[in-house]
Write a protein that holds these residues in place. Structure first.
Motif, PDB file in Angstrom:
ATOM      1  N   VAL A 100       2.931  -5.696   8.269  1.00  0.00           N
ATOM      2  CA  VAL A 100       1.766  -4.951   8.256  1.00  0.00           C
ATOM      3  C   VAL A 100       1.746  -3.355   7.843  1.00  0.00           C
ATOM      4  CG1 VAL A 100      -0.441  -4.328   9.588  1.00  0.00           C
ATOM      5  CG2 VAL A 100       0.531  -6.602  10.033  1.00  0.00           C
ATOM      6  N   LEU A 101       2.916  -2.970   8.337  1.00  0.00           N
ATOM      7  CA  LEU A 101       3.236  -1.524   8.133  1.00  0.00           C
ATOM      8  C   LEU A 101       3.532  -1.329   6.592  1.00  0.00           C
ATOM      9  CD1 LEU A 101       5.209  -0.160  11.318  1.00  0.00           C
ATOM     10  CD2 LEU A 101       2.772   0.155  10.449  1.00  0.00           C
ATOM     11  N   ASN A 102       4.463  -2.160   6.179  1.00  0.00           N
ATOM     12  CA  ASN A 102       4.819  -2.401   4.485  1.00  0.00           C
ATOM     13  C   ASN A 102       3.742  -2.374   3.851  1.00  0.00           C
ATOM     14  OD1 ASN A 102       6.764  -2.322   2.593  1.00  0.00           O
ATOM     15  ND2 ASN A 102       6.457  -4.402   2.476  1.00  0.00           N
ATOM     16  N   ALA A 103       2.752  -3.545   4.010  1.00  0.00           N
ATOM     17  CA  ALA A 103       1.620  -3.605   3.194  1.00  0.00           C
ATOM     18  C   ALA A 103       0.469  -2.507   2.948  1.00  0.00           C
ATOM     19  CB  ALA A 103       0.650  -4.938   3.819  1.00  0.00           C
ATOM     20  N   ILE A 104       0.436  -1.671   4.316  1.00  0.00           N
ATOM     21  CA  ILE A 104      -0.492  -0.452   4.330  1.00  0.00           C
ATOM     22  C   ILE A 104       0.260   0.494   3.628  1.00  0.00           C
ATOM     23  CG2 ILE A 104      -1.512   1.329   6.042  1.00  0.00           C
ATOM     24  CD1 ILE A 104      -1.972  -1.170   7.892  1.00  0.00           C
ATOM     25  N   GLU A 105       1.525   0.654   3.743  1.00  0.00           N
ATOM     26  CA  GLU A 105       2.208   1.767   3.072  1.00  0.00           C
ATOM     27  C   GLU A 105       2.296   1.559   1.620  1.00  0.00           C
ATOM     28  OE1 GLU A 105       6.224   1.529   4.813  1.00  0.00           O
ATOM     29  OE2 GLU A 105       5.661   2.822   6.465  1.00  0.00           O
ATOM     30  N   LYS A 106       2.355   0.199   1.123  1.00  0.00           N
ATOM     31  CA  LYS A 106       2.253  -0.137  -0.358  1.00  0.00           C
ATOM     32  C   LYS A 106       0.719   0.237  -0.619  1.00  0.00           C
ATOM     33  CE  LYS A 106       6.324  -1.503  -1.620  1.00  0.00           C
ATOM     34  NZ  LYS A 106       6.340  -2.905  -1.848  1.00  0.00           N
ATOM     35  N   PHE A 107      -0.264   0.054   0.085  1.00  0.00           N
ATOM     36  CA  PHE A 107      -1.447   0.354  -0.208  1.00  0.00           C
ATOM     37  C   PHE A 107      -1.706   1.661  -0.623  1.00  0.00           C
ATOM     38  CE2 PHE A 107      -5.679   1.559   1.522  1.00  0.00           C
ATOM     39  CZ  PHE A 107      -6.503   1.265   0.599  1.00  0.00           C
TER      40      PHE A 107
ATOM     41  N   ALA B  70       0.602   4.222  -0.905  1.00  0.00           N
ATOM     42  CA  ALA B  70       1.397   4.559  -2.095  1.00  0.00           C
ATOM     43  C   ALA B  70       0.883   4.390  -3.605  1.00  0.00           C
ATOM     44  CB  ALA B  70       2.841   3.828  -2.039  1.00  0.00           C
ATOM     45  N   TYR B  71       0.288   3.292  -3.863  1.00  0.00           N
ATOM     46  CA  TYR B  71      -0.517   2.965  -4.921  1.00  0.00           C
ATOM     47  C   TYR B  71      -1.786   4.153  -5.156  1.00  0.00           C
ATOM     48  CZ  TYR B  71       1.925  -1.308  -5.748  1.00  0.00           C
ATOM     49  OH  TYR B  71       2.973  -2.336  -5.940  1.00  0.00           O
ATOM     50  N   LEU B  72      -2.574   4.140  -3.999  1.00  0.00           N
ATOM     51  CA  LEU B  72      -3.445   5.036  -3.982  1.00  0.00           C
ATOM     52  C   LEU B  72      -3.330   6.710  -4.279  1.00  0.00           C
ATOM     53  CD1 LEU B  72      -6.030   3.826  -1.256  1.00  0.00           C
ATOM     54  CD2 LEU B  72      -6.584   3.964  -3.676  1.00  0.00           C
ATOM     55  N   ARG B  73      -2.103   6.856  -3.600  1.00  0.00           N
ATOM     56  CA  ARG B  73      -1.647   8.259  -3.957  1.00  0.00           C
ATOM     57  C   ARG B  73      -1.094   8.713  -5.036  1.00  0.00           C
ATOM     58  NH1 ARG B  73       1.124   7.906   0.501  1.00  0.00           N
ATOM     59  NH2 ARG B  73       0.115   9.234   1.863  1.00  0.00           N
ATOM     60  N   VAL B  74      -0.502   7.454  -5.938  1.00  0.00           N
ATOM     61  CA  VAL B  74      -0.033   8.064  -7.188  1.00  0.00           C
ATOM     62  C   VAL B  74      -1.141   7.768  -7.908  1.00  0.00           C
ATOM     63  CG1 VAL B  74       1.112   6.591  -9.233  1.00  0.00           C
ATOM     64  CG2 VAL B  74       2.043   6.727  -6.881  1.00  0.00           C
ATOM     65  N   ALA B  75      -2.330   6.956  -7.874  1.00  0.00           N
ATOM     66  CA  ALA B  75      -3.151   7.210  -8.633  1.00  0.00           C
ATOM     67  C   ALA B  75      -4.351   8.254  -8.489  1.00  0.00           C
ATOM     68  CB  ALA B  75      -4.263   5.611  -8.694  1.00  0.00           C
TER      69      ALA B  75
ATOM     70  N   GLU C 238      -0.005   3.171  14.706  1.00  0.00           N
ATOM     71  CA  GLU C 238       1.039   3.729  13.721  1.00  0.00           C
ATOM     72  C   GLU C 238       0.585   3.233  12.470  1.00  0.00           C
ATOM     73  OE1 GLU C 238       5.766   2.840  12.816  1.00  0.00           O
ATOM     74  OE2 GLU C 238       4.853   1.982  14.525  1.00  0.00           O
ATOM     75  N   ALA C 239      -0.155   2.202  12.199  1.00  0.00           N
ATOM     76  CA  ALA C 239      -0.689   1.527  11.084  1.00  0.00           C
ATOM     77  C   ALA C 239      -1.917   2.462  10.452  1.00  0.00           C
ATOM     78  CB  ALA C 239      -1.004   0.176  11.119  1.00  0.00           C
ATOM     79  N   LEU C 240      -2.581   2.712  11.438  1.00  0.00           N
ATOM     80  CA  LEU C 240      -3.866   3.544  11.099  1.00  0.00           C
ATOM     81  C   LEU C 240      -3.399   4.812  10.797  1.00  0.00           C
ATOM     82  CD1 LEU C 240      -6.370   2.210  14.007  1.00  0.00           C
ATOM     83  CD2 LEU C 240      -6.234   1.544  11.573  1.00  0.00           C
ATOM     84  N   ASP C 241      -2.346   5.505  11.347  1.00  0.00           N
ATOM     85  CA  ASP C 241      -2.063   6.757  11.206  1.00  0.00           C
ATOM     86  C   ASP C 241      -1.532   6.889   9.727  1.00  0.00           C
ATOM     87  OD1 ASP C 241      -2.586   7.697  13.653  1.00  0.00           O
ATOM     88  OD2 ASP C 241      -0.622   7.612  14.413  1.00  0.00           O
ATOM     89  N   ILE C 242      -1.024   5.954   9.059  1.00  0.00           N
ATOM     90  CA  ILE C 242      -0.555   5.956   7.580  1.00  0.00           C
ATOM     91  C   ILE C 242      -1.889   6.023   6.627  1.00  0.00           C
ATOM     92  CG2 ILE C 242       0.507   4.475   5.837  1.00  0.00           C
ATOM     93  CD1 ILE C 242       2.086   3.187   7.950  1.00  0.00           C
ATOM     94  N   ILE C 243      -2.917   5.465   6.993  1.00  0.00           N
ATOM     95  CA  ILE C 243      -4.056   5.693   6.315  1.00  0.00           C
ATOM     96  C   ILE C 243      -4.622   6.818   6.416  1.00  0.00           C
ATOM     97  CG2 ILE C 243      -6.181   4.321   5.512  1.00  0.00           C
ATOM     98  CD1 ILE C 243      -5.074   2.070   6.467  1.00  0.00           C
ATOM     99  N   GLN C 244      -4.807   7.241   7.643  1.00  0.00           N
ATOM    100  CA  GLN C 244      -5.544   8.530   8.051  1.00  0.00           C
ATOM    101  C   GLN C 244      -4.824   9.640   7.222  1.00  0.00           C
ATOM    102  OE1 GLN C 244      -5.245   9.577  12.200  1.00  0.00           O
ATOM    103  NE2 GLN C 244      -6.262  11.383  12.013  1.00  0.00           N
ATOM    104  N   LYS C 245      -3.332   9.658   7.123  1.00  0.00           N
ATOM    105  CA  LYS C 245      -2.753  10.642   6.651  1.00  0.00           C
ATOM    106  C   LYS C 245      -3.097  10.621   5.009  1.00  0.00           C
ATOM    107  CE  LYS C 245       2.005  12.349   5.486  1.00  0.00           C
ATOM    108  NZ  LYS C 245       3.641  12.078   5.492  1.00  0.00           N
ATOM    109  N   LEU C 246      -3.018   9.642   4.564  1.00  0.00           N
ATOM    110  CA  LEU C 246      -3.576   9.510   3.067  1.00  0.00           C
ATOM    111  C   LEU C 246      -4.910  10.187   2.915  1.00  0.00           C
ATOM    112  CD1 LEU C 246      -3.384   8.810  -0.124  1.00  0.00           C
ATOM    113  CD2 LEU C 246      -4.265   6.333   0.662  1.00  0.00           C
ATOM    114  N   ILE C 247      -5.950   9.786   3.747  1.00  0.00           N
ATOM    115  CA  ILE C 247      -7.335  10.220   3.626  1.00  0.00           C
ATOM    116  C   ILE C 247      -7.224  11.647   3.926  1.00  0.00           C
ATOM    117  CG2 ILE C 247      -9.553  10.240   4.979  1.00  0.00           C
ATOM    118  CD1 ILE C 247      -9.112   7.275   5.518  1.00  0.00           C
ATOM    119  N   ASP C 248      -6.630  12.403   4.866  1.00  0.00           N
ATOM    120  CA  ASP C 248      -6.465  13.639   5.040  1.00  0.00           C
ATOM    121  C   ASP C 248      -6.040  14.513   3.595  1.00  0.00           C
ATOM    122  OD1 ASP C 248      -7.435  13.492   7.358  1.00  0.00           O
ATOM    123  OD2 ASP C 248      -5.441  13.779   8.409  1.00  0.00           O
TER     124      ASP C 248
END
Length: 896
Positions: A466-473, A475-480, A535-545
């Motif tokens: 789950v964490l890997n899938a969210i991190e990949k998601f 990462a792709y958004l961050r690059v784009a 831990e999984a939600l924090d990854i997306i929250q960091k990207l949103i911030d």
């Protein structure tokens, strides 16, 4: 564990074997498979049991006898208890009565008198006492079975009990009638014991028939003796032997035909009775092709329960064929379980069917040929890999479109259509919002035990998935999306890169950042409802911030670009009440700032569910806000500077005397009531003064007011950005002031010396005194002109501008006076009057250095003035001041 089953009701409460009984009670099982045992009076009745609800079961009684409890056994509650009992009894069944058990239908024999009865006793049985039983109840009392447990009231039974018979049929007959019945019975028995004569009378027909038969036999015997002789035994023996042989052959043939017919009948009966088993191989294959795997599981389980332990070779061969088909179905199921895409419900159905088939075939030789350790875990891994593959495929698809479309869009602007990055963001967010919940739900079904296999679960591995899938998601958004971030660092950490497009394409994408943020927030809200680990939600929250900060940055960069064009909106309208001379340009900047803050607040700064505050102290968000505001205000300072120097390069000022001394001209007439009606007639000096007023206004009031605007919108006070901007505007004010002063002071000071020595004037010659010299008049008039120009625009600028001009004038006078070798008597008086007048007129705008220069100019008059000269000088000075009262009044205002 559930409570024990309890039987509280029964209907009916008695009956023979096969009686349909309705059992009522509590906790009789949660479902049909939960019921594993049912005993009625000690007889196992589970096979006929039909589970209806936790409070009702329908069954048929077995071959029990007597009273007994009803015991229900379930998996969840164990063996139960009963508060009621059932009474089972056996009854004689006639050929015309329905029965649940097999009844011997052959006619009963009665050899009491050595002959067959003419009719069945059951049908023609009469009361042996010859009494009428009409009116007697035929119902069997319950107490009779307790009194005679091993007896029966039926005359045809071996355990016949007269007492039972009398109690059952003659419970209401009087004793006298019973005695009469006994006499009737005795007479009937005696009548059966009459002699041969009576026997012959009753059987005369039969005796005559027998005599006829004997006579016929005699005649036949005499005929045979005549034909075959007196020794017919050999012939008879041979005939008997041939008859026996022939009959044996006939019997054997008939017996073989009968055996064959019985065998065929048995086979047909077996095929008909066990049609389910023989049709099962084709049935399971047909059901599997139709996707009805639950029926396959049920049919296979039923076959295993019925024929799993059979020793019949035919059944064993059919079961082996079924096992082979089930093995193939398991392989197909496993392929379908890991095949994507498919819904979670479909995967759940397939996993349950596969697990059930594996459990049923476990421990067998054919079941060991294929061991799927954990089909549910295989499904989870397949879904996780498919999700990552979908992310990667979508990214590569849009990245290739971006690189292919760069040449086509190089000379074309179409900002109304969404950028490819925006479309990619929308699609990958849709994928994450639809497939990540499916992966999580499948994992929850696995860990709650609903889909778990034989092995222990792997929570750590699933969490990494789950964490890997969210991190990949992310990462792709961050690059784009985050095009302003460190692309090289992203490429090194993620191995991903988006093609770098043209500047116009990038500029088209920037307005869509808020839309990308909205897509990401929708996905984030969807994942929050899944109760994912923090831990999984924090990854997306960091990207949103990060996207929120980037969106804020882009919003302010666009505002900064608009700020660069504010100079085109400058109308030079001086409508600022608190600060004369300042134009409406800062007000335009404030409107732009408020619009920008509103846009940023709605787009990114307002935190939504489970989003943090970007403006925490010492946070990246606060630093970004301060930096962007600083750039915004610095750009505004650049706009002021550009406006100040804009017309200076276009104009070629002529510093003639008429302009310097402030004579009215066309440009001055255009200035009415503090408003320039046509900016085309504004001189460079007037624009410079307005810009100086704007700088002073920004430093004193406007920039602090900008901080209040930020606080009003919930931002922390950007002290650093405001102070830095105030420093920048102060530097700009200083530069503009130096330019304006230099522009004004050079021609003004340059005219003093020529005017002083105009007409070959010399200080050592005697001259006519009593008024001011022309150079002093011109100097004062020029300063009045500068004063008038400044006062008209912004009185607050008088001291900052006039002080350096007066300082230069005083320095020039000191230099000129020091260059005079000698003064005449009248020349000394005149010089003293001129310098003192200029000094006294400009005393409010003279600093200490200027005062010293004026003192040096007076001390440079040699020889120094005596008392008479000083007195004369004072008289002339008073007279001149009276004449120049109007000019001197301009400089008499201490705080204009």
């Amino acid at each position: 564990m559930a409570p024990q089953p309890v039987v509280t009701g029964l209907s009916p409460k008695e009956g023979p074997p096969g009686t349909r009984v309705i059992i009522r009670g509590e906790f009789l099982g949660t479902r049909a498979t939960d019921l594993i045992g049912l005993k009625i009076c000690g007889s196992d009745c589970l096979l006929s049991a039909e589970w209806k609800s936790p409070n009702k079961i329908i069954a048929r009684t077995g071959p029990a006898k007597g009273k007994g409890d009803i015991i229900v056994t379930t998996i969840s509650g164990g063996e139960g208890t009963s508060t009621v009992q059932f009474r089972a009894y056996h009854e004689t069944i006639g050929p015309l009565k329905e029965s649940a058990v097999w009844i011997e239908e052959s006619p009963s024999q009665n050899f009491a008198w050595g002959r067959r009865t003419l009719a069945q006793s059951v049908l023609t049985q009469e009361d042996p006492l010859g009494l009428s039983i009409e009116g007697n109840e035929q119902k069997i009392p319950e107490d009779l079975r307790d009194l005679f447990p091993d007896a029966s009231g039926d005359l045809s039974q071996e355990n016949f009990s007269p007492s039972w018979f009398l109690l059952e049929n003659h419970s209401a007959t009087s004793f006298e009638d019973l005695k009469a019945g006994l006499a009737y019975l005795k007479r009937k028995v005696e009548s059966q014991k009459e002699g041969q004569l009576s026997f012959l009378k009753s059987n005369a027909g039969s005796v005559i028939d027998q005599l006829d038969t004997l006579m016929n036999i005699k005649d036949k015997l005499q005929e045979d003796t005549r034909i075959f002789g007196t020794e017919p035994l050999n012939v008879l023996e041979s005939s008997i032997e041939s008859s026996i042989s022939e009959s044996q052959n006939i019997f054997t043939e008939v017996l073989l035909r009968k055996e064959k017919a019985d065998s065929t009948r048995a086979v047909l009966f077996a095929l008909s009775r066990h049609k389910f088993l023989f049709c099962l191989p084709n049935s399971v294959e047909r059901r599997a092709q139709a996707g009805e795997y639950d029926i396959v599981v049920n049919d296979y389980a039923r076959a295993k329960n019925l024929f799993g332990k059979t020793e019949i070779p035919m059944f064993r061969r059919v079961l082996e064929e079924v096992d082979q088909r089930i093995l193939q179905i398991r392989k197909q199921l496993h392929e379908k379980v890991v095949k994507m895409p498919q819904s979670v419900e479909q995967q759940k159905k397939l996993i349950k069917a596969l697990t059930s088939l594996e459990v049923q075939q476990s421990g067998t030789s054919i079941g060991d040929r294929m061991r799927n350790v954990d089909p549910a875990w295989d499904a989870i891994e397949a879904r996780a890999k498919y999700l990552e593959h979908t992310f990667k495929q979508t990214f590569e698809q849009y990245a290739s479109k971006e690189s292919g479309a760069q040449e086509k869009t190089k000379n074309r602007e179409n900002s109304n259509q969404p950028h490819s990055r925006v479309l990619f963001c929308e699609e990958i967010c849709d994928i994450a919002a639809s497939q990540l919940p499916d992966l999580w739900r499948l994992g929850q079904l696995y860990f709650t035990g609903e889909l778990r296999g034989a092995h222990d679960p792997k929570p750590g591995d699933f969490k990494r998935m789950v964490l890997n899938a969210i991190e990949k998601f992310c990462a792709y958004l961050r690059v784009a999306v985050l095009i302003a971030s460190d692309l090289r660092a992203l490429r090194q950490t993620t191995g991903l890169s988006w093609p770098i497009g043209s500047s116009s394409a990038t500029h088209q994408f920037l307005p869509w950042i808020s839309q990308c943020l909205r897509y990401t927030r929708i996905t984030y809200a969807t994942l929050i409802r899944l109760d994912l680990p923090s831990e999984a939600l924090d990854i997306i929250q960091k990207l949103i911030d990060e996207i929120r900060i980037f969106c804020f940055s882009i919003t302010f960069k666009r505002a900064t670009d608009r700020c660069k064009k504010l100079g085109d909106l400058e109308t030079w309208d001086m409508d600022v009440e608190d600060f004369p001379g300042a134009t409406m340009l800062p007000n335009c900047l404030e409107k732009l700032l408020v619009e920008t803050l509103d846009e940023a607040q709605n787009a990114c700064m307002n935190p939504e569910i489970r989003e943090g505050n970007l403006l925490e102290p010492q946070s990246d968000g606060q630093r970004e806000v301060s930096q962007r505001l600083q750039e915004f205000l610095s750009t505004f300072c650049g706009v002021i500077e550009e406006l100040a120097y804009q017309s200076h390069d276009e104009e070629t000022p002529t510093h003639n005397v008429s302009q310097l001394i402030g004579y009215p001209n066309v440009q001055q007439n255009a200035l009415q009531s503090g408003r320039f009606w046509n900016s085309s007639v504004i001189t460079w000096e007037q624009r410079m003064l307005c810009c100086l007023a704007n700088c002073a206004y920004c430093n004193k009031s406007f920039f602090p007011h900008v901080g209040d605007v930020f606080v009003k919108y919930g931002y922390p006070l950007p002290t650093l950005a405001i102070e830095t901007s105030r420093y920048s505007v102060n530097q700009l004010f200083t530069n503009l002031l130096d330019a304006y002063v230099e522009h004004k002071v050079d021609p003004l000071v340059g005219t003093i010396e020529p005017s002083m020595y105009l007409g070959r004037f010399q200080w050592d010659h005697e001259m006519e005194i009593g008024k001011l010299r022309p150079y002093a008049h011109e100097c004062c008039d020029n300063l009045v002109g500068v004063y008038s120009e400044i006062y008209t625009i912004s009185p607050a600028l008088l001291r900052p501008i006039l002080e350096p001009i007066v300082l230069t004038v005083s320095e020039e006078l000191a230099r000129l006076m020091s260059c005079v070798q000698e003064f005449s008597y009248t020349g000394a008086i005149q010089a003293n009057v001129d310098i003192r007048l200029i000094r006294d007129a400009l005393k409010f705008y003279t600093n200490e250095t200027g005062k010293n220069y004026f003192l040096e100019a007076l001390e440079a008059i040699k020889p120094p003035l005596n008392a008479e000269q000083l007195k004369k000088s004072d008289e002339i000075l008073e007279r001149v001041k009276t004449c120049m009262k109007l000019q001197l009044m301009c400089f008499a205002v201490k705080e204009p």
